[in-house]
Structure formats: structure tokens, C-alpha cells
Design a protein around this motif. Structure first.
Motif, PDB file in Angstrom:
ATOM      1  N   GLY A 175       0.975  -1.028   0.008  1.00 32.34           N
ATOM      2  CA  GLY A 175       0.020   0.036   0.161  1.00 32.34           C
ATOM      3  C   GLY A 175       0.857   1.215   0.078  1.00 32.34           C
ATOM      4  O   GLY A 175       2.141   1.101   0.348  1.00 32.34           O
ATOM      5  N   VAL A 176       0.189   2.505  -0.218  1.00 33.82           N
ATOM      6  CA  VAL A 176       0.899   3.860  -0.156  1.00 33.82           C
ATOM      7  C   VAL A 176      -0.215   4.618   0.568  1.00 33.82           C
ATOM      8  O   VAL A 176      -1.238   4.560   0.770  1.00 33.82           O
ATOM      9  CB  VAL A 176       0.883   4.473  -1.688  1.00 33.82           C
ATOM     10  N   VAL A 177       0.694   5.517   1.302  1.00 41.07           N
ATOM     11  CA  VAL A 177       0.069   6.615   2.116  1.00 41.07           C
ATOM     12  C   VAL A 177       0.049   7.821   1.301  1.00 41.07           C
ATOM     13  O   VAL A 177       1.344   8.403   1.438  1.00 41.07           O
ATOM     14  CB  VAL A 177       0.478   6.693   3.413  1.00 41.07           C
ATOM     15  N   THR A 178      -0.750   8.613   0.864  1.00 44.74           N
ATOM     16  CA  THR A 178      -0.480   9.668   0.288  1.00 44.74           C
ATOM     17  C   THR A 178      -1.501  10.710   0.941  1.00 44.74           C
ATOM     18  O   THR A 178      -2.636  11.044   0.664  1.00 44.74           O
ATOM     19  CB  THR A 178      -0.983   9.528  -1.287  1.00 44.74           C
ATOM     20  N   VAL A 232     -11.810   6.980  -6.184  1.00 46.20           N
ATOM     21  CA  VAL A 232     -11.880   5.982  -7.191  1.00 46.20           C
ATOM     22  C   VAL A 232     -10.511   6.336  -7.824  1.00 46.20           C
ATOM     23  O   VAL A 232     -10.032   4.969  -7.840  1.00 46.20           O
ATOM     24  CB  VAL A 232     -12.947   6.358  -8.142  1.00 46.20           C
ATOM     25  N   GLN A 233      -9.989   7.427  -8.147  1.00 46.61           N
ATOM     26  CA  GLN A 233      -8.840   7.533  -8.579  1.00 46.61           C
ATOM     27  C   GLN A 233      -7.678   6.865  -7.901  1.00 46.61           C
ATOM     28  O   GLN A 233      -6.589   6.202  -8.357  1.00 46.61           O
ATOM     29  CB  GLN A 233      -8.483   8.819  -8.931  1.00 46.61           C
ATOM     30  N   MET A 234      -7.611   7.137  -6.704  1.00 43.61           N
ATOM     31  CA  MET A 234      -6.657   6.413  -5.787  1.00 43.61           C
ATOM     32  C   MET A 234      -6.620   5.145  -5.587  1.00 43.61           C
ATOM     33  O   MET A 234      -5.582   4.196  -5.696  1.00 43.61           O
ATOM     34  CB  MET A 234      -6.930   6.839  -4.389  1.00 43.61           C
ATOM     35  N   SER A 235      -7.855   4.418  -5.600  1.00 37.64           N
ATOM     36  CA  SER A 235      -8.020   2.985  -5.719  1.00 37.64           C
ATOM     37  C   SER A 235      -7.514   2.386  -7.061  1.00 37.64           C
ATOM     38  O   SER A 235      -7.032   1.094  -7.197  1.00 37.64           O
ATOM     39  CB  SER A 235      -9.405   2.180  -5.146  1.00 37.64           C
ATOM     40  N   THR A 236      -8.028   3.019  -7.972  1.00 42.42           N
ATOM     41  CA  THR A 236      -7.584   2.553  -9.490  1.00 42.42           C
ATOM     42  C   THR A 236      -6.018   2.401  -9.651  1.00 42.42           C
ATOM     43  O   THR A 236      -5.637   1.507 -10.247  1.00 42.42           O
ATOM     44  CB  THR A 236      -8.240   3.317 -10.227  1.00 42.42           C
ATOM     45  N   ALA A 237      -5.554   3.746  -9.285  1.00 34.88           N
ATOM     46  CA  ALA A 237      -4.134   3.841  -9.397  1.00 34.88           C
ATOM     47  C   ALA A 237      -3.160   2.736  -8.597  1.00 34.88           C
ATOM     48  O   ALA A 237      -2.398   2.162  -9.216  1.00 34.88           O
ATOM     49  CB  ALA A 237      -3.732   5.255  -9.096  1.00 34.88           C
ATOM     50  N   VAL A 238      -3.570   2.377  -7.229  1.00 35.83           N
ATOM     51  CA  VAL A 238      -2.860   1.469  -6.700  1.00 35.83           C
ATOM     52  C   VAL A 238      -3.243  -0.075  -6.962  1.00 35.83           C
ATOM     53  O   VAL A 238      -2.088  -0.781  -6.899  1.00 35.83           O
ATOM     54  CB  VAL A 238      -3.071   1.934  -5.036  1.00 35.83           C
TER      55      VAL A 238
END
Length: 161
Positions: free
Chosen positions: A53-56, A85-91
Motif C-alpha cells: 500500500g501507499v500513504v498519500t 476512485v482515482q486512488m483505488s484504481t491507481a494503486v
């Protein structure tokens, strides 16, 4: 899901179902600051299905690391369903996982950009698309963060059946 079901129980159930299906999960976090990833890695055997995972936490990192639209962030703030949505799609793409969760919202103690603490979104990305849910769980900062972890885990478990 019943309030009696703990985050550990939800994470255990999700990881078990993912393992049975030979599937993987990753996550992108903002207000939860790593608590969602921790919910998975606390469970023995998580490495079988949890890819990472990533924390942004800042908007700049949401754009730089995950490619979240700077225009979206400027116009709608980070507390928008499309940001989740953009966060989940990207990760999901970043970790080549079957599923990906994202959290974005206001942890508190006070409002941010006119958004009250406890408000925000969780998103689940799959090969079939994304699902996003609004979260509105006021409370202390730790309570808000824990409620977003629960909401994300509940979304995943409900999708896995």
C-alpha cells in the motif's frame, strides 16, 4: 456488518476469501495513514494476498504518486468520491492486484476545506470497475480513522461475498 465484528475479524475474513480465490489486495490511504494496511498485515499469512500500500497524505503526493487529477483536487478537494476512485484504481495498477481499496476524508479534530471530521469516501477497484461509499462517522480523530478502516474492510468483504 454488525458493530460487534472487529476490524481484525473483517480483515481475517477478507484475507481468507482472497486466499481461497487466489486473489490479491492493495491499498491507497490518506486519512487512515497506514491503518488499513496494518489491519491486513496484523493477520498471520497476510503476505499470501496483501501486496502492499501507499500513504498519500498530501494532495501533492496524491497527484505525484497516484496520478490523482490536480484539477479534481483543486476544484472538488481531496474529499470527493472521484478522488477515492482515482486512488483505488491507481494503486490496483501500481501493485498489479486483483482488488484495491482507498480512503480519503477528514480525520479531524476540526473541519478541513469546509468538510466536517468523519466525512469522506472509501473505494474498491476491481477488474470490473470501482465502487465508492460515503463515510460519515463523526468522533475523535482515532475513532474517525478506525471507522474508515472498518468501512473499507466492510466494502471489500461485501464484494467478496
Amino acid at each position: 456488518m454488525s458493530d460487534a465484528v472487529s476490524a481484525d475479524e473483517l480483515a481475517t475474513k477478507a484475507l481468507g476469501k482472497l486466499s481461497e480465490q487466489g486473489r490479491s489486495i492493495s491499498c491507497a490511504e490518506s486519512l487512515t495513514g497506514g491503518l488499513l494496511a496494518d489491519a491486513f498485515v496484523r493477520i498471520p499469512g497476510a503476505s499470501q494476498t496483501f501486496r502492499g500500500g501507499v500513504v498519500t497524505y498530501s494532495d501533492a503526493m496524491k497527484t505525484a504518486v497516484l496520478g490523482v487529477s490536480p484539477q479534481l483536487l483543486q476544484t472538488n478537494t481531496a474529499y470527493d468520491p472521484q478522488v477515492a476512485v482515482q486512488m483505488s484504481t491507481a494503486v490496483r495498477e501500481m501493485f498489479h492486484s486483483d482488488y484495491a481499496l482507498a480512503t480519503t476524508g477528514v480525520a479531524g479534530p476540526g473541519p478541513d476545506e469546509g468538510v466536517a471530521p468523519g466525512k469522506g469516501y472509501v473505494s474498491l477497484a476491481t477488474s470490473q470497475g470501482t465502487e465508492v461509499r460515503e463515510v460519515n462517522q463523526p468522533g475523535t480523530r482515532p475513532e474517525v480513522r478506525a471507522s474508515f478502516v472498518r468501512a473499507a474492510l466492510e466494502l471489500l468483504v461485501s464484494h467478496l461475498g
